[in-house]
Design an enzyme around this catalytic site. Sequence first.
Site, PDB file in Angstrom:
ATOM      1  N   VAL A 203      33.170  39.329  51.693  1.00 33.99           N
ATOM      2  CA  VAL A 203      31.960  39.583  50.905  1.00 33.99           C
ATOM      3  C   VAL A 203      30.741  39.336  51.781  1.00 33.99           C
ATOM      4  O   VAL A 203      30.644  38.302  52.451  1.00 33.99           O
ATOM      5  CB  VAL A 203      31.904  38.691  49.651  1.00 33.99           C
ATOM      6  CG1 VAL A 203      30.677  39.032  48.815  1.00 33.99           C
ATOM      7  CG2 VAL A 203      33.165  38.854  48.819  1.00 33.99           C
TER       8      VAL A 203
ATOM      9  N   ASP B 201      43.707  35.097  38.084  1.00 37.35           N
ATOM     10  CA  ASP B 201      43.409  34.334  39.308  1.00 37.35           C
ATOM     11  C   ASP B 201      42.180  33.447  39.102  1.00 37.35           C
ATOM     12  O   ASP B 201      41.267  33.439  39.922  1.00 37.35           O
ATOM     13  CB  ASP B 201      43.188  35.291  40.471  1.00 37.35           C
ATOM     14  CG  ASP B 201      43.285  34.574  41.827  1.00 37.35           C
ATOM     15  OD1 ASP B 201      43.861  33.466  41.868  1.00 37.35           O
ATOM     16  OD2 ASP B 201      42.789  35.117  42.826  1.00 37.35           O
TER      17      ASP B 201
END
Length: 937
Positions: free
Chosen positions: A637, A760
């Site tokens: 990211v 998750d």
Amino acid sequence: MVVLLIKPLLSMLAFFHICLATFVAQTSLAAHGAIAPHIADSDQLALMSFKSLVTSDPSGALASWGNMSIPMCWWRGVACGLRGHRRGHVVALDLPELNLTGTITPALGNLTFLRRLNLSSNGFQGILPPELGNIHDLETLQLTYNSLSGQIPPSLSNCSHLIEISLGDNNLHGGVPSELGSLRNLQVLSLGKNWLTGTIPSWLGNLSSLVFLDLQQNGLVGQIPESLGNLEMLTILSLSGNNLSGPIPSSLGNLYALTGLGLANNKLEGPLPPLMFNNLSSLEFLYIEYNNLNGTLPPNIGNNLPKLNYFLVSDNEFHGMLPSSLCNASMLQAIQTLENFLSGTIPECLGAKQTSLSSVLIGGNQFEATNDADWSFVASLTNCSNLVELDVSSNNLHGVLPNSIGNLSTLLYYLSIAKNNITGTITEGIGNLVNLQTLDMPHNFLIGAIPASLGNLNKLSELFLYNNALSGPLPVTLGNLTQLTRLLLSTNAISGPIPSSLSHCPLEVLDLSHNNLSGPTPKELFSIPTLSILITGNDGLCGGIPQLGLPPCPTQTTKKRHRKLVITVSVCSALACVTLVFALFALRQRSRQKTKAHLQRSVLSEQYMRVSYAELANATSGFASENLIGAGSFGSVYKGTMRSNDQQRVIAVKVLNLMQRGASQSFVAECETLRYARHRNLVKILTICSSIDFKGHDFKALVYEFLPNGNLDQWVHKHIIEDGEPKALDLTTRLNVGIDVASSLDYLHQHKPTPIIHQDLKPSNVLLDSSLVARVGDFGLARFLHQDIGTSSGWASMRGSIGYAAPEYGLGNEVSTQGDVYGYGILLLEMFTGKRPTDNEFGEAMGLRKYVQMALPDTVSTIMDQQLRMEIEDGEPDTSNSKLRISCITSILQVGISCSEEMPMDRMSIGDALKELQAIREKFQKLLCSEASSSSH
């Protein structure tokens, strides 16, 4: 002999007086409960009515109330008059900080002789009864830190003797009633941290006795009335955190008794009134940051404000020089001018007299330093033994970094000189700053080797030296930094091998790209699964794990290497021929793939604007390492800036690593999930990109709104220094985050027509926005309930992360909402203990859940997170307030235990967990305020 006789005689006489006084006092007190009982009947009925509406009294404070053997005037919190017409009547009701809940009875209006009503720091709800206006003798009304709602009763104006009205930290709405303008004896008006609206009444200027006026953190609009300048006795004026606009009235300069002025976080504009500070010689706190103020700072401000402690003017539009007169404010503790347009040199006298300075944050301006003399302010700051943060970043500082920087206070935990034009070497003396947590020095022209003395900074968690001209080897001593999580050294000329000692550091991000490093890469370092590594641009590196793609390190003789080279060239030639044969075939296949990719993109991006690879590359400066903000299983990211609707917008770009098995399916899962999901506690996707990069390779990325406060994992596990850590979440904020995450899961699990399973959930996938509101992200493993996977890829079989995945997933069970609940329960336990479920201290037999369960409910204080323990111990240890905080944490941990039961059917639903946490917050939030908030009362 006479002396020997007189001494015991005096002792007996003193004893007689004590007995007599005790007898008189007891007789008087007894009389209060016995004399003229009909007089106090209405008072007793009012008190019993009050008790009847109290729904919770955990400390038993009201246990004595109503006991016929105990006189009313002896009930806890009750005080009665001793003489005259008040004799036997209730004159004071003091029940603060007892965790009482319920509503306030209108019958209190019958206590007509009441002078003081103090119910602060409890959990009372409902409206403030208008009947309180019947208590004409009332002088003090203290109801701060409750959950009262509704409007402020105008009937309070009937209490003409009122000296104090403290209603801060509640949920009151509406405006400030104009009727209160008749209370000419009023000295304290504290209404901060409510939901009040409207403008600041000009009639407040008529309350000439006001000493304390607090209207902070409401929704007030309009301009600050000039009439406030009439309050010549005012010592505190707090208007921060509203939506006030217009200029600062010059009349505030008439408040010669003022010690604190808070105007921060508004929309005030214009210059500071030229003569405003001439008469404010008692001013200690000046908070005017986060406005639109402009002009220059008054040149004589330090001379006019000799008692100034805090000078906070950040995030405005001030220009000109930083007044050197500030050097005369010898009591200055903090000077913060971040993000303005100030220029000139930094006063060299800064710190010469201000030996109490703890914070100097002057980055983001246009300050200059062209020679050694301009750097003399650093030597001056060495006098400040309490200095904990120094930021001179993003200025126009030139010259050599002075050696005196190593003589700054050893309490310093934050040092930033980034984005200047500083040359020379990094002084070895920086190794003396043993409490440094962040050393931020990128984007300069520093040369020479990284000093080995940095290995002494054993509390350092962030070391940023990228974009300089550093050379020489990496010091082996960096391996001593057992708290180091981020090491960014890219774009330098650092040479030699990568020391294996770095494997001793708990690194999360390591950027060594674009240097001259060489030699084998240490396997023990590069095998850490959670480590994000960038080493491109170091042609001399070799070996290591296969994922790095580096050539093998040479182990043969020169002759054999030459032979190998000949063979390699021959093979490459043959491969080139083969490549020509398959070229046409590959082109044909590529055309088909492009058609397929186009169809896929049209499905995924039907409701998002299109964005190209080139646009994203430009937005992130070519996906530069300094813009890397995180990495996960399927990609990295980057932070970027992109123009949208003629405005610059900060974005977060998640670039998929398509070489990783399952990355493409993760991309589709995240697109499809976020395509349908909309909730304030979910990360917002802005657009997607499924394209071809400049080298002709497939490229997939998702573009999100950028959330400036990072992820929950960073906040919970950031190291805390002795004097506190600015980026640490307090108890209230952690509870709010837990509620935010539960709200997002409740939305997903109730999603129509098909529930969504996140799969998750963990702290690194919970992001925090500018207001510390939690947003759940990373839906790479998400799927709809009972979704047919239809693939045998590695992605299809993944069931979350180790430590957070539900036990039944290990047996191959189908994903369910209860699996998410399990992960949420573990996350909740981690937030409040500061322990990861994968910590080695637990072992296979223990685990985080059992570790917490064994401590409940009696020894929670021994397992809670260090920061929470400090929050309690630094406040009021062993008091009802600290016990209340521990009780709050205990209740939260019990929710975490219920959510993380081993069997799915035994876990509470996320909806029930949400309701439970909301009830805990409603009960405790007003009593868990920080010391800074309570000091305003």
